[in-house]
Design a protein around this motif. Structure first.
Motif, PDB file in Angstrom:
ATOM      1  N   ILE A  78     -88.044 -12.882 -18.475  1.00 40.83           N
ATOM      2  CA  ILE A  78     -88.124 -14.327 -18.243  1.00 40.83           C
ATOM      3  C   ILE A  78     -86.707 -14.859 -18.010  1.00 40.83           C
ATOM      4  O   ILE A  78     -85.869 -14.846 -18.914  1.00 40.83           O
ATOM      5  N   ARG A  79     -86.453 -15.327 -16.784  1.00 35.01           N
ATOM      6  CA  ARG A  79     -85.131 -15.851 -16.439  1.00 35.01           C
ATOM      7  C   ARG A  79     -85.162 -17.371 -16.343  1.00 35.01           C
ATOM      8  O   ARG A  79     -86.146 -17.947 -15.876  1.00 35.01           O
ATOM      9  N   SER A  80     -84.049 -17.990 -16.714  1.00 37.17           N
ATOM     10  CA  SER A  80     -83.893 -19.437 -16.546  1.00 37.17           C
ATOM     11  C   SER A  80     -82.760 -19.706 -15.574  1.00 37.17           C
ATOM     12  O   SER A  80     -81.645 -19.194 -15.751  1.00 37.17           O
ATOM     13  N   PRO A  81     -83.015 -20.503 -14.519  1.00 35.84           N
ATOM     14  CA  PRO A  81     -81.946 -20.831 -13.568  1.00 35.84           C
ATOM     15  C   PRO A  81     -80.990 -21.861 -14.159  1.00 35.84           C
ATOM     16  O   PRO A  81     -81.413 -22.847 -14.768  1.00 35.84           O
ATOM     17  N   ILE A  82     -79.710 -21.648 -13.964  1.00 28.45           N
ATOM     18  CA  ILE A  82     -78.676 -22.552 -14.463  1.00 28.45           C
ATOM     19  C   ILE A  82     -77.768 -22.936 -13.296  1.00 28.45           C
ATOM     20  O   ILE A  82     -77.121 -22.072 -12.695  1.00 28.45           O
ATOM     21  N   ALA A  83     -77.731 -24.221 -12.976  1.00 24.88           N
ATOM     22  CA  ALA A  83     -76.883 -24.694 -11.870  1.00 24.88           C
ATOM     23  C   ALA A  83     -76.364 -26.099 -12.170  1.00 24.88           C
ATOM     24  O   ALA A  83     -76.339 -26.963 -11.295  1.00 24.88           O
ATOM     25  N   SER A  84     -75.957 -26.344 -13.400  1.00 24.87           N
ATOM     26  CA  SER A  84     -75.531 -27.682 -13.818  1.00 24.87           C
ATOM     27  C   SER A  84     -74.225 -28.091 -13.142  1.00 24.87           C
ATOM     28  O   SER A  84     -73.409 -27.229 -12.774  1.00 24.87           O
ATOM     29  N   PRO A  85     -73.990 -29.408 -13.000  1.00 24.49           N
ATOM     30  CA  PRO A  85     -72.805 -29.864 -12.261  1.00 24.49           C
ATOM     31  C   PRO A  85     -71.495 -29.809 -13.047  1.00 24.49           C
ATOM     32  O   PRO A  85     -70.433 -30.066 -12.488  1.00 24.49           O
ATOM     33  N   THR A  86     -71.565 -29.517 -14.345  1.00 19.98           N
ATOM     34  CA  THR A  86     -70.339 -29.345 -15.130  1.00 19.98           C
ATOM     35  C   THR A  86     -70.476 -28.089 -15.990  1.00 19.98           C
ATOM     36  O   THR A  86     -71.587 -27.655 -16.309  1.00 19.98           O
ATOM     37  N   GLU A  89     -72.199 -28.910 -19.419  1.00 20.48           N
ATOM     38  CA  GLU A  89     -73.656 -29.039 -19.321  1.00 20.48           C
ATOM     39  C   GLU A  89     -74.309 -27.686 -19.070  1.00 20.48           C
ATOM     40  O   GLU A  89     -75.394 -27.401 -19.590  1.00 20.48           O
ATOM     41  N   ALA A  90     -73.665 -26.852 -18.275  1.00 22.60           N
ATOM     42  CA  ALA A  90     -74.220 -25.527 -17.996  1.00 22.60           C
ATOM     43  C   ALA A  90     -74.292 -24.699 -19.268  1.00 22.60           C
ATOM     44  O   ALA A  90     -75.301 -24.032 -19.534  1.00 22.60           O
ATOM     45  N   ASN A  91     -73.242 -24.736 -20.072  1.00 26.75           N
ATOM     46  CA  ASN A  91     -73.243 -23.986 -21.328  1.00 26.75           C
ATOM     47  C   ASN A  91     -74.332 -24.489 -22.260  1.00 26.75           C
ATOM     48  O   ASN A  91     -75.035 -23.699 -22.918  1.00 26.75           O
ATOM     49  N   ARG A  92     -74.495 -25.810 -22.306  1.00 25.38           N
ATOM     50  CA  ARG A  92     -75.562 -26.362 -23.145  1.00 25.38           C
ATOM     51  C   ARG A  92     -76.932 -25.915 -22.656  1.00 25.38           C
ATOM     52  O   ARG A  92     -77.794 -25.527 -23.453  1.00 25.38           O
ATOM     53  N   SER A  93     -77.133 -25.948 -21.350  1.00 32.86           N
ATOM     54  CA  SER A  93     -78.419 -25.525 -20.791  1.00 32.86           C
ATOM     55  C   SER A  93     -78.684 -24.047 -21.054  1.00 32.86           C
ATOM     56  O   SER A  93     -79.832 -23.644 -21.318  1.00 32.86           O
ATOM     57  N   MET A  94     -77.651 -23.237 -20.996  1.00 34.29           N
ATOM     58  CA  MET A  94     -77.806 -21.807 -21.261  1.00 34.29           C
ATOM     59  C   MET A  94     -78.237 -21.561 -22.702  1.00 34.29           C
ATOM     60  O   MET A  94     -79.174 -20.790 -22.968  1.00 34.29           O
ATOM     61  N   ALA A 130     -60.773 -18.087 -14.166  1.00 32.30           N
ATOM     62  CA  ALA A 130     -61.309 -17.188 -15.190  1.00 32.30           C
ATOM     63  C   ALA A 130     -61.478 -17.912 -16.518  1.00 32.30           C
ATOM     64  O   ALA A 130     -62.412 -17.619 -17.281  1.00 32.30           O
ATOM     65  N   SER A 131     -60.596 -18.858 -16.819  1.00 36.68           N
ATOM     66  CA  SER A 131     -60.741 -19.601 -18.078  1.00 36.68           C
ATOM     67  C   SER A 131     -62.002 -20.461 -18.064  1.00 36.68           C
ATOM     68  O   SER A 131     -62.654 -20.642 -19.099  1.00 36.68           O
ATOM     69  N   ASP A 132     -62.385 -20.995 -16.892  1.00 43.25           N
ATOM     70  CA  ASP A 132     -63.655 -21.717 -16.779  1.00 43.25           C
ATOM     71  C   ASP A 132     -64.821 -20.785 -17.102  1.00 43.25           C
ATOM     72  O   ASP A 132     -65.794 -21.178 -17.751  1.00 43.25           O
ATOM     73  N   PHE A 133     -64.724 -19.555 -16.624  1.00 43.81           N
ATOM     74  CA  PHE A 133     -65.771 -18.569 -16.886  1.00 43.81           C
ATOM     75  C   PHE A 133     -65.902 -18.310 -18.384  1.00 43.81           C
ATOM     76  O   PHE A 133     -67.017 -18.205 -18.914  1.00 43.81           O
ATOM     77  N   MET A 134     -64.765 -18.211 -19.076  1.00 45.64           N
ATOM     78  CA  MET A 134     -64.800 -17.978 -20.525  1.00 45.64           C
ATOM     79  C   MET A 134     -65.462 -19.153 -21.238  1.00 45.64           C
ATOM     80  O   MET A 134     -66.259 -18.965 -22.163  1.00 45.64           O
ATOM     81  N   ARG A 135     -65.149 -20.369 -20.812  1.00 41.98           N
ATOM     82  CA  ARG A 135     -65.769 -21.541 -21.439  1.00 41.98           C
ATOM     83  C   ARG A 135     -67.264 -21.588 -21.172  1.00 41.98           C
ATOM     84  O   ARG A 135     -68.052 -21.998 -22.027  1.00 41.98           O
ATOM     85  N   LEU A 136     -67.664 -21.162 -19.987  1.00 45.69           N
ATOM     86  CA  LEU A 136     -69.087 -21.168 -19.642  1.00 45.69           C
ATOM     87  C   LEU A 136     -69.893 -20.294 -20.589  1.00 45.69           C
ATOM     88  O   LEU A 136     -71.018 -20.644 -20.976  1.00 45.69           O
ATOM     89  N   PHE A 137     -69.322 -19.171 -21.015  1.00 41.98           N
ATOM     90  CA  PHE A 137     -70.074 -18.217 -21.830  1.00 41.98           C
ATOM     91  C   PHE A 137     -69.751 -18.288 -23.318  1.00 41.98           C
ATOM     92  O   PHE A 137     -70.055 -17.352 -24.060  1.00 41.98           O
ATOM     93  N   GLU A 138     -69.167 -19.400 -23.755  1.00 44.27           N
ATOM     94  CA  GLU A 138     -68.940 -19.579 -25.190  1.00 44.27           C
ATOM     95  C   GLU A 138     -70.275 -19.590 -25.942  1.00 44.27           C
ATOM     96  O   GLU A 138     -71.226 -20.256 -25.528  1.00 44.27           O
TER      97      GLU A 138
END
Length: 672
Positions: A78-86, A89-94, A130-138
């Protein structure tokens, strides 16, 4: 005390077998002698035209069975699509998706287009570094969560950032623990950008990804066959499957030449398909894909049993609508059911409001829960291959496989998928099917409930529309790529670690001897009707339609309903009275209400008296801007036009073109 007995009579003895010939004779009788093979054949527009029923003998000539789905327990991912504008918000949705029952995340951040040689536009999550990527997956447990990147031609950069993220993670974590995929398909990417890399350069792009994942991240599939682009651009199912097979062959050829076995390559690639609303056809499509892959990898001396196709399905974007958006919930649910019953390995259900705004908590939850209900309450995962044994679906699967293989052979005769794109065979094939599909939508042979059929006249959406995937510019720094350094994952990771941006990497990844080719443009089939209706909403005044039901009760009611439905597609204000006793009263209603369009609704026979009488009674001041007749009395059309009728609306009308003409005459849109 009762005792068991084995002497029960066979319950089916009372129901003697019925031969196909007897069935066909019965059908012929019911059709008054017509041939059901012509009368009841389903012209799907998908490259296959099935009959209404099949029997066991229809399957006796098959030489190969459809391979069963991979997993015996059928727990698709079961996958959830994530495409939030910030990123926040993307991290919260994840995190919310994982708490709500998702097992995997489908991250979108990809190129939209190149504005110039140096400035790139993206959409989805606006990652820059890359730092944005790290924040995304906190706070995202990568060792327990599959991560799939819908990142297109930027996928090498995302794999490099994933490498950095795992290197900096907690002690004990390993690349071996990661599970996921990259949506890296340079053929689909070239079609979307209109710029195709040369064959050697495609090989140079895919080999570093394949070798890195094979050695360090065996749980990540780096190479995609992205058949979604064909579906969402208007291709038929046969084209979708044939082109997918063409791309798979390109990967197999390139990587076997570099020393990988077909079975190793099978673990690196994944098929991605969009499932539409033709329920049985979509079930058959995924089953046919398994059959096609089995034949293909067998031709490369691979083992179809140990190296089956990995298939990710997602709900179609082509058939989703802005008006009556909750109908998208029904569409997506049945599309998801098709994919699950067909045996997909992973499924993404898109939120119902994605076409016109950023999906919110409710729509994301509904999309997620649709899959959870399928699995936990409908038990669709309890049977390994529920469609197996259905004569109808088995026959459809075999026929799709046969026709798709024929298209694939034609592609190979042209030199493979790369040359088929370069020569624009792929694009022209899709353009042809897209034209037929759009024509069917315009004539309401393909129905979008709430848009081109049964519209809600009170619904307005113009004020609620926003861009569901807003664009952002990929920033570029002053970092320079070291001369002569290869584009390996390790070198890209080091480049990003030194402060390079995704814009820098995009410029690097897309540089090369590419060639301009015709684009494929994914779109939504309902778009043209929606544009008409939004034009009405944005106009200072809403056109008024007055139905004039006169005469035969049955015909006037049917044609009044037809008129209401017809003009409702453009969002007009429709007055639909029960009936007028006389044509004089109908004429007086026109003078009183001053409609923009008056529609006479009666039978063809009665029109011969009613049309001349109405036209005669309408004075210059009372004449509507447009006088229409519901129906098409062919013998009298020219006479009625001379009398003053402007328009005929009927079941064979091209509804879209007719409404465009009406909009132009009313001054709502400009004439071309």
């Amino acid at each position: 005390m009762a005792t068991d007995s084995t002497d029960h009579p066979d319950l089916f003895d009372e129901f003697p077998p019925v031969s196909t010939r007897e069935w066909e004779e019965k059908i012929k009788t019911d059709l008054n002698g017509a041939d059901y093979r012509e009368k009841l054949r389903w012209h799907t527009g998908e490259g296959i035209d099935p009959l209404p029923f099949y029997r066991r003998e229809d399957l006796e000539k098959r030489t190969q069975s459809i391979p069963r789905p991979n997993s015996a327990d059928r727990r698709w991912e079961i996958r959830s699509p994530i495409a939030s504008p910030t990123i926040k918000e993307a991290n919260r949705s994840m995190r919310e998706a994982l708490r709500g029952g998702s097992e995997a995340l489908f991250i979108t951040s990809k190129l939209r287009s190149a504005h110039s040689d140096e400035v790139f536009s993206g959409y989805g999550i606006p990652l820059q570094t890359a730092s944005d990527f790290m924040r995304l997956f906190e706070e995202i447990p990568l060792d327990r969560t599959s991560i799939h990147f819908d990142t297109g031609l930027l996928s090498p950069a995302f794999l490099s950032m994933l490498r950095l993220r795992q290197k900096d993670s907690a002690p004990g974590s390993s690349y071996q623990d990661l599970r996921g995929s990259l949506m890296f398909d340079p053929f689909a990417g070239g079609l979307l950008r209109g710029s195709l890399l040369s064959h050697p350069e495609i090989r140079d792009r895919i080999f570093p990804l394949a070798s890195f994942c094979h050695e360090h991240m065996p749980g990540v599939r780096p190479l995609a066959i992205d058949a979604r682009i064909y579906h969402n651009s208007g291709a038929t199912i046969i084209q979708e499957l044939g082109f997918a097979l063409g791309v798979a062959t390109e990967y197999l050829v390139m990587l076997t030449e570099n020393g990988y076995s077909p079975d190793e390559i099978a673990g690196m690639i994944h098929f991605n398909v969009a499932t539409g609303s033709s329920y049985f056809l979509e079930i058959a499509k995924i089953r046919a894909l398994r059959l096609l892959w089995s034949n293909l990898i067998g031709a490369f001396d691979g083992d179809p049993e140990t190296s089956p196709a990995y298939i990710h399905a997602e709900t179609s974007r082509w058939n989703k609508t802005v008006y009556e958006p909750h109908a998208n919930l029904l569409r997506a649910t049945t599309e998801g059911m098709s994919a699950v019953l067909a045996g997909c390995d992973a499924l993404t259900v898109h939120p119902f409001d994605e076409p016109f705004r950023e999906p919110g908590h409710f729509s994301q939850r509904m999309a997620r829960n649709a899959q959870i209900i399928m699995r936990e309450e409908a038990y669709l995962g309890k049977v390994r291959d529920p469609a197996a044994g259905s004569y109808y679906i088995e026959k459809l699967s075999q026929e799709m496989g046969r026709k798709s293989w024929q298209l694939f052979q034609e592609i190979e005769q042209r030199g493979g998928m790369h040359k088929a794109i370069d020569s624009e065979f792929v694009q022209s094939s899709v353009a042809s099917s897209q034209h037929e599909r759009d024509r069917a939508v315009a004539r309401r042979k393909r129905i979008f409930v709430g848009t081109n059929q049964y519209p809600n006249p009170d619904e307005e959406q113009a004020d609620e529309l926003s861009q569901s995937a807003p664009s952002f510019t990929l920033e570029q720094s002053d970092q320079n790529w070291p001369p002569g350094e290869s584009r390996t994952v390790d070198h890209l990771a080091a480049f990003l670690e030194r402060g390079a941006t995704l814009g820098d990497v995009a410029s690097l990844l897309l540089s090369g001897s590419d060639k301009n080719v015709a684009l494929l443009r994914p779109y939504r089939g309902a778009r043209a009707f929606e544009e008409l209706r939004r034009a009405t909403e944005n106009h200072p005044t809403t056109p008024k339609v007055l139905n004039l039901p006169v005469g035969d009760p049955k015909m006037r009611k049917a044609r009044s309903s037809f008129s209401k439905n017809f003009f409702g597609c453009a969002g007009y204000d429709i007055n639909d009275p029960i009936a007028f006793d006389t044509i004089s009263k109908a004429a007086k209603a026109i003078g009183r209400d001053q409609p923009d369009i008056a529609v006479l609704c009666s039978s063809n026979k009665e029109y011969r008296k009613l049309v001349p009488a109405l036209c005669k009674q309408l004075g210059e001041g009372d004449h509507p801007r447009l006088l229409a007749v519901a129906g098409y009395p062919e013998e009298d059309v020219e006479a009625y036009r001379k009398a003053g009728v402007d328009l005929f609306i009927h079941s064979e009308s091209n509804v879209l073109e007719t409404l465009k003409e009406v909009q132009q005459k009313l001054g709502i849109i400009n004439s071309v």
